[in-house]
Design an enzyme around this catalytic site. Structure first.
Site, short mmCIF file in Angstrom:
data_model
loop_
_atom_site.label_atom_id
_atom_site.label_comp_id
_atom_site.label_asym_id
_atom_site.label_seq_id
_atom_site.Cartn_x
_atom_site.Cartn_y
_atom_site.Cartn_z
N ASN A 57 0.80 -1.23 0.00
CA ASN A 57 0.00 0.00 0.00
C ASN A 57 0.84 1.28 0.00
OD1 ASN A 57 0.82 -0.61 2.57
ND2 ASN A 57 -1.07 0.02 3.56
N GLU A 59 4.74 -4.87 11.77
CA GLU A 59 3.68 -3.88 11.53
C GLU A 59 2.59 -4.59 10.75
OE1 GLU A 59 3.38 -1.03 12.77
OE2 GLU A 59 5.40 -0.53 13.42
N CYS A 96 -3.47 0.24 6.86
CA CYS A 96 -3.54 -0.72 7.96
C CYS A 96 -4.22 -0.14 9.20
CB CYS A 96 -2.14 -1.16 8.32
SG CYS A 96 -1.07 0.25 8.59
N GLU A 117 7.59 1.82 14.72
CA GLU A 117 8.34 2.53 13.68
C GLU A 117 8.27 4.01 14.00
OE1 GLU A 117 6.76 0.75 9.89
OE2 GLU A 117 8.78 -0.09 9.92
#
Ligand code: NAD
Length: 485
Positions: free
Chosen positions: A154, A251, A285, A459
């Protein structure tokens, strides 16, 4: 004629483009038209070996450079990315189908932010001094070594930078494998880093499917794996990394709640729900796909939402007026259409959308279901498309329990004008990245990541440094050594 999106070669290793056409061909399909615009080849075992041995060999000298020197290269790369933003955004649009209106402001620019931020931090990665009477302990923040990054489809530029920038700032090398659905953008990130002066071998890109990812994750030379992907892949990669006692960042997916109380500003709440469901055609997400609306404002909320959703401009992603693009692939479009059918079958009320848009390419209309209940498939599973589920609730206590009743825990949002309630509710939601009167902001300064099945590690922000480095402690004795014998 070769399409402008076709890269010079499939892989980028040791500072240059490398090809091995004996690897399985991977077609790159432009989602807005369904046309094949490029081909890359999956990495063969020889290519994987070349990337890993190069990255392993280059790392030690890089870690020995000062943080200022490493940071300068990353910051230069950030400047180059910004200078080339238009060209990189067009490529991002070819890779993913996302509209240029988005890619111009959310992809290379976000990658550049990460390079600038971690470039700026690189010189301040220090340890501490711990006095122990006459003796003392000092700590050293060291690189982990060779890191593998594996991306989802994505945000191909952003993911390549969000992993690469902190890894390199800490003195690691990286082998990055993009998603096989969007293989193009990471090659440009490698090109930009080398143009900025990154020594060869430190940031390498190899293409391929899960098996190439798996070959990277299981290699004993690899010290850390950072994956962005789905929960099922995350479980496999985490288990494989555990076998070699490697560090991980995971993630993964989500099914995040967005809670709208009846005192909220309706237009802001509708805006939050639109950003949290329809940006990138819902392929994000952290999306707030379970929109809990307090009963008193439900019909007003739905009416305003339907009206504003009707203003989406669905069309050619290269036209900057377009605000809503296609699904990344035919496969993803069919998965999402399957969920829409499930929503209809299970009795949710369709407010708008609900079908493929009448266009070439993989477009689905932005879709809103109301009267969704907690047990419906569309309220439980990650759809990863433009499908918003609106659920009703009465009380704060009830909505917190229902919001937390999921295996996922990536994000959560609350809209209310009562600030003590906002903080009280956010404090009880099981999620890593939360929002009050907003949704889906992801600045590099803020930690990003999930709890529960949505992931491990963070992150962005200073937190990411902890996940790309480790601490050595050194005890220094000033006097004599006492021993039992
Ligand atoms: P995916 O899990 O199918 O694939 C992710 C990557 O893993 C791909 O590069 C794939 O080739 C690789 N892979 C697959 N099997 C592997 C294996 N056994 N070993 C090593 N690598 C393997 O995910 P996707 O369909 O590309 O992306 C969508 C998913 O990613 C969604 O679930 C979404 O929520 C998640 N996502 C999470 C974040 C986040 O930051 N939390 C961001 C974007 C996407």
């Amino acid at each position: 004629m070769t399409h402008p999106a076709q890269p010079k070669a499939s892989h980028f290793i040791n500072g240059e483009y490398v090809e091995d056409t004996s690897g399985t061909p991977i077609p790159v399909i432009y989602a807005a038209t369904g046309e094949q615009i490029a081909t890359v080849h999956a990495a063969t075992p020889a290519i994987v070996e070349q990337a890993l041995s190069t990255a392993k060999a280059a790392q030690k000298a890089w870690a020995k450079m000062t943080g200022t020197e490493r940071g300068r290269i990353l910051r230069r790369a950030a400047d180059i990315m910004r200078e080339r933003n238009h060209e990189l955004s067009v490529l991002e649009t070819y890779d993913t189908g996302k509209p240029l209106q988005e890619t111009l402001v959310a992809d290379a620019t976000s990658g550049a932010d990460a390079l600038e931020y971690f470039g700026g931090l690189a010189a301040s990665l220090t340890g501490e001094h711990i006095p122990m009477g006459e003796d003392w302990v000092y700590t050293v923040r060291e690189a982990l070594g060779l890191c593998v990054g594996i991306g989802a489809w994505n945000y191909p530029t952003q993911i390549a930078c969000w992993k690469g920038a902190p890894a390199l700032a800490c003195g690691n090398s990286m082998v990055f494998k993009p998603s096989e659905t969007t293989p193009l953008c990471a090659l440009k990130v490698a090109e930009v880093l080398h143009e900025a002066g990154l020594p060869a071998g430190l940031y390498n890109v190899v293409q391929g499917m899960g098996e190439v990812g798996s070959a990277l994750v299981t290699d004993p030379r690899v010290d850390k794996v950072s994956l962005t992907g789905s929960v099922p892949t995350g479980k496999k990669v985490y288990a494989a990394a555990a076998e070699g006692m490697k560090h991980v960042t995971m993630e993964l997916g989500g099914k995040s709640p967005l809670i709208i109380f009846d005192d909220a500003d309706i237009d802001n709440a509708v805006g939050g729900a639109i950003n949290g469901n329809f940006y990138s055609s819902g392929q994000v997400c952290s999306n707030g796909t379970r929109v809990f609306v307090q009963k008193g404002i439900k019909e007003k909320f739905l009416a305003r939402l339907a009206e504003r959703t009707g203003n989406a401009i669905i069309g050619d992603p290269m036209d900057e007026a377009t605000s809503f693009g296609p699904m990344v692939s035919e496969n993803q479009m069919n998965i999402v259409l399957g969920y829409i059918e499930k929503g209809k079958e299970e009795g949710a009320r369709l407010i708008c959308g609900g079908k493929r848009a009448d266009k070439n390419g993989f477009f689905i209309e932005p879709t809103v279901f109301a009267d969704v209940t907690d047990d419906m498939t569309i309220a439980r599973e990650e759809i990863f498309g433009p499908v918003m589920s609106v659920l009703d609730f009465d009380t704060e206590e009830e909505v917190i329990a229902r919001a937390n009743d999921t295996e996922f825990g990536l994000s959560a949002g609350v809209f209310t004008n009562d600030f003590s309630r906002a903080h009280r509710v956010i404090g009880q939601l099981e999620a890593g990245s939360c929002f009050i009167n907003s949704y889906n902001d992801a600045p590099v300064e803020a930690p990003f990541g999930g709890v529960k099945a949505s992931g491990v590690g963070r992150e962005n922000s200073k937190e990411a440094i902890k996940h790309f480095s480790q601490v050595k402690s050194v005890y220094v004795r000033m006097g004599d050594v006492e021993a039992a014998f």
